[in-house]
Design a protein around this motif. Structure first.
Motif, short mmCIF file in Angstrom:
data_model
loop_
_atom_site.label_atom_id
_atom_site.label_comp_id
_atom_site.label_asym_id
_atom_site.label_seq_id
_atom_site.Cartn_x
_atom_site.Cartn_y
_atom_site.Cartn_z
N LEU A 174 0.87 -1.17 0.00
CA LEU A 174 0.00 0.00 0.00
C LEU A 174 0.91 1.23 0.00
CD1 LEU A 174 -2.94 1.04 0.09
CD2 LEU A 174 -2.71 1.20 2.58
N GLU A 175 0.92 1.94 -1.12
CA GLU A 175 1.77 3.13 -1.29
C GLU A 175 1.03 4.35 -0.76
OE1 GLU A 175 4.79 2.95 -2.53
OE2 GLU A 175 4.83 1.09 -3.72
N ILE A 176 1.71 5.15 0.03
CA ILE A 176 1.12 6.40 0.52
C ILE A 176 1.35 7.46 -0.57
CG2 ILE A 176 1.10 8.15 2.32
CD1 ILE A 176 2.24 6.05 4.23
N ILE A 177 0.29 7.81 -1.25
CA ILE A 177 0.37 8.77 -2.35
C ILE A 177 0.30 10.20 -1.84
CG2 ILE A 177 -0.74 9.54 -4.49
CD1 ILE A 177 0.66 6.78 -4.62
N ASP A 178 -0.41 10.41 -0.73
CA ASP A 178 -0.50 11.76 -0.18
C ASP A 178 -0.62 11.68 1.33
OD1 ASP A 178 -0.41 14.48 -0.40
OD2 ASP A 178 -2.41 14.74 -1.24
N LEU A 179 0.00 12.64 2.00
CA LEU A 179 -0.02 12.72 3.46
C LEU A 179 0.29 14.16 3.82
CD1 LEU A 179 -0.21 10.99 6.11
CD2 LEU A 179 2.28 10.80 5.99
N ILE A 180 -0.73 14.90 4.26
CA ILE A 180 -0.54 16.33 4.48
C ILE A 180 -1.50 16.80 5.57
CG2 ILE A 180 -2.17 17.06 2.66
CD1 ILE A 180 -0.12 19.29 1.97
N ALA A 181 -1.06 17.79 6.34
CA ALA A 181 -1.86 18.29 7.45
C ALA A 181 -1.87 19.82 7.46
CB ALA A 181 -1.31 17.77 8.78
N LEU A 182 -2.92 20.38 8.03
CA LEU A 182 -2.99 21.83 8.24
C LEU A 182 -2.06 22.23 9.37
CD1 LEU A 182 -6.87 22.39 8.09
CD2 LEU A 182 -5.22 22.60 6.23
N LYS A 183 -1.72 23.51 9.43
CA LYS A 183 -0.86 24.01 10.51
C LYS A 183 -1.50 23.79 11.88
CE LYS A 183 1.85 27.55 8.11
NZ LYS A 183 2.15 29.00 7.98
N ARG A 184 -2.83 23.83 11.94
CA ARG A 184 -3.50 23.70 13.23
C ARG A 184 -3.61 22.25 13.71
NH1 ARG A 184 -8.93 23.77 10.45
NH2 ARG A 184 -9.84 21.76 11.04
N ALA A 185 -3.28 21.30 12.84
CA ALA A 185 -3.45 19.89 13.19
C ALA A 185 -2.60 19.53 14.40
CB ALA A 185 -3.08 19.00 12.00
N PRO A 186 -3.12 18.71 15.31
CA PRO A 186 -2.32 18.30 16.47
C PRO A 186 -1.18 17.38 16.05
CG PRO A 186 -4.39 17.09 16.39
CD PRO A 186 -4.47 18.14 15.33
N ALA A 187 -0.19 17.25 16.93
CA ALA A 187 0.97 16.41 16.63
C ALA A 187 0.60 14.95 16.44
CB ALA A 187 1.99 16.54 17.76
N THR A 188 -0.57 14.56 16.93
CA THR A 188 -1.02 13.17 16.80
C THR A 188 -1.61 12.85 15.43
OG1 THR A 188 -3.14 13.83 17.77
CG2 THR A 188 -1.48 12.90 19.27
N ALA A 189 -1.88 13.86 14.61
CA ALA A 189 -2.64 13.65 13.37
C ALA A 189 -1.93 12.70 12.41
CB ALA A 189 -2.94 14.98 12.70
N ILE A 190 -0.70 13.01 12.03
CA ILE A 190 0.02 12.19 11.04
C ILE A 190 0.34 10.80 11.58
CG2 ILE A 190 2.13 12.00 9.68
CD1 ILE A 190 0.08 13.96 8.52
N PRO A 191 0.88 10.66 12.81
CA PRO A 191 1.09 9.30 13.34
C PRO A 191 -0.18 8.46 13.41
CG PRO A 191 2.32 10.90 14.64
CD PRO A 191 1.44 11.68 13.72
#
Length: 362
Positions: free
Chosen positions: A266-283
């Motif tokens: 499963l290839e991650i094609i996109d992974l992006i967050a807003l500036k307001r996103a908490p540090a937990t969002a991407i993990p």
């Protein structure tokens, strides 16, 4: 021998080049889809080496729109770069028109293989700084399958006659059914199903622009076009992370299988967050993508392009990943280096990963 813009009449010749090096040859419908790229305008889809009617080389030109505050910009990424041994040394002539496009802030090659990587810097492309240029992260979900695949590839490399006998391996049967809406995702994560112009994703895209970073266009209309790739054999997974204000981070995963004796990934094609996103969002999105990969019977989850911003956002999850890069795969040429694009943080979405991947279920 002449270098000229690619035309749809060249499909057969360009696909023959793909087949000769065991790359997936796009269908006629896929070429038509690429021709309909909303960001393309009147620019060429690429260039070919025309050797008295025989196509001996190709470089694809995929245009994209970018935003920074109120500025609207354009860039292009090169893809499917193939030069026949019959015209050895002709890459310079093929790459020159790609670099010479005047209306772009930059051109890039974000998916260079080990063979091409040492060559591009000699033709005016400069490597991105680490980690973009050096790292491809993979989370191993079925190590036993990965080890067996490596052993079989090693055997086949020594005994090429094994290849036809081995056939297509590590392909789950039957094709796994997957309904993202029925999965118990980690807290804060939901499948994204609504890609309309008034959706939560539309508001997320508008906020990405407001955040003021250089960002490739991800409006709902463009995502609808991307998701309509004719050669897709399974629908990409779209997941969002929500805070009290709504969608604040999202990820897109797409199945691939690099070769017959490779595991499904499963290839991650996109992974992006807003500036307001908490540090937990991407993990948390990485945890959710691992769950999706297991549901789809993929043996690994891979992030093929890692910017410094993404690397920082991954936090401790990066320690669980294996680096599959190291040869140098990301290059760019800026038409106006003084314009201040040194902070460009590219994602796989901006490369050719999604539309050049080999599909698992042919």
């Amino acid at each position: 021998m002449a270098v000229r813009p690619f035309e749809l009449a060249d499909i057969e010749g360009v696909n023959a080049l793909h087949t000769q090096i065991n790359w997936p040859a796009p269908s006629a419908e896929q070429w038509q889809w690429l021709a309909s790229n909303p960001a393309r305008g009147t620019s060429p889809m690429g260039w070919v080496i025309d050797n008295h009617g025989r196509i001996d080389g190709f470089l694809g030109n995929f245009r994209q729109t970018y935003y920074r505050d109120s500025a609207v910009l354009s860039a292009a990424t090169g893809h499917s770069i193939i030069v026949s041994p019959r015209v050895k040394g002709a890459l310079r002539e093929l790459i020159q028109p790609f670099l010479s496009q005047k209306d772009l802030f930059a051109v890039s090659i974000l998916n260079a293989n080990e063979i091409g990587s040492p060559i591009y810097r000699h033709y005016g492309l400069k490597p991105f700084s680490a980690p973009v240029h050096d790292i491809k992260l993979a989370w191993l979900l079925a190590p036993h399958r990965i080890v067996v695949a490596k052993i079989l590839r090693s055997l086949a490399a020594r005994l090429p006659s094994l290849y036809p006998m081995l056939g297509e391996r590590f392909l789950p049967r039957p094709v796994p059914a997957f309904d993202a809406r029925s999965v118990a995702w980690p807290a804060g994560v939901h499948a994204i199903a609504d890609m309309s112009d008034n959706s939560a994703f539309a508001r997320f895209w508008q906020q990405l622009i407001v955040d003021g970073e250089l960002v490739a266009e991800r409006c709902p209309a463009l995502l609808r076009w991307r998701l309509a790739m004719p050669d897709l054999t399974s629908r990409p997974v779209l997941l969002g992370y929500y805070d009290e204000q709504g969608l604040c981070a999202y990820a897109m995963g797409q199945l691939s299988k690099v070769g017959p004796i490779e595991v499904v990934t499963l290839e991650i094609i996109d992974l992006i967050a807003l500036k307001r996103a908490p540090a937990t969002a991407i993990p948390t999105l990485i945890r959710a993508l691992k769950l999706a990969a297991r549901k789809l019977q993929a043996a690994k989850l891979r992030l093929p392009l890692v910017s410094a911003r993404t690397q920082a956002a991954l936090g401790s999850t990066i320690g669980l990943a294996h680096n599959e890069g190291g040869w140098g795969h990301a290059f760019a040429h800026f038409s106006a280096p003084e314009a201040g694009f040194a902070d460009w943080q590219p994602t796989p979405f901006e490369g050719s990963y999604s539309f050049t991947l080999r599909q698992p279920y042919q």
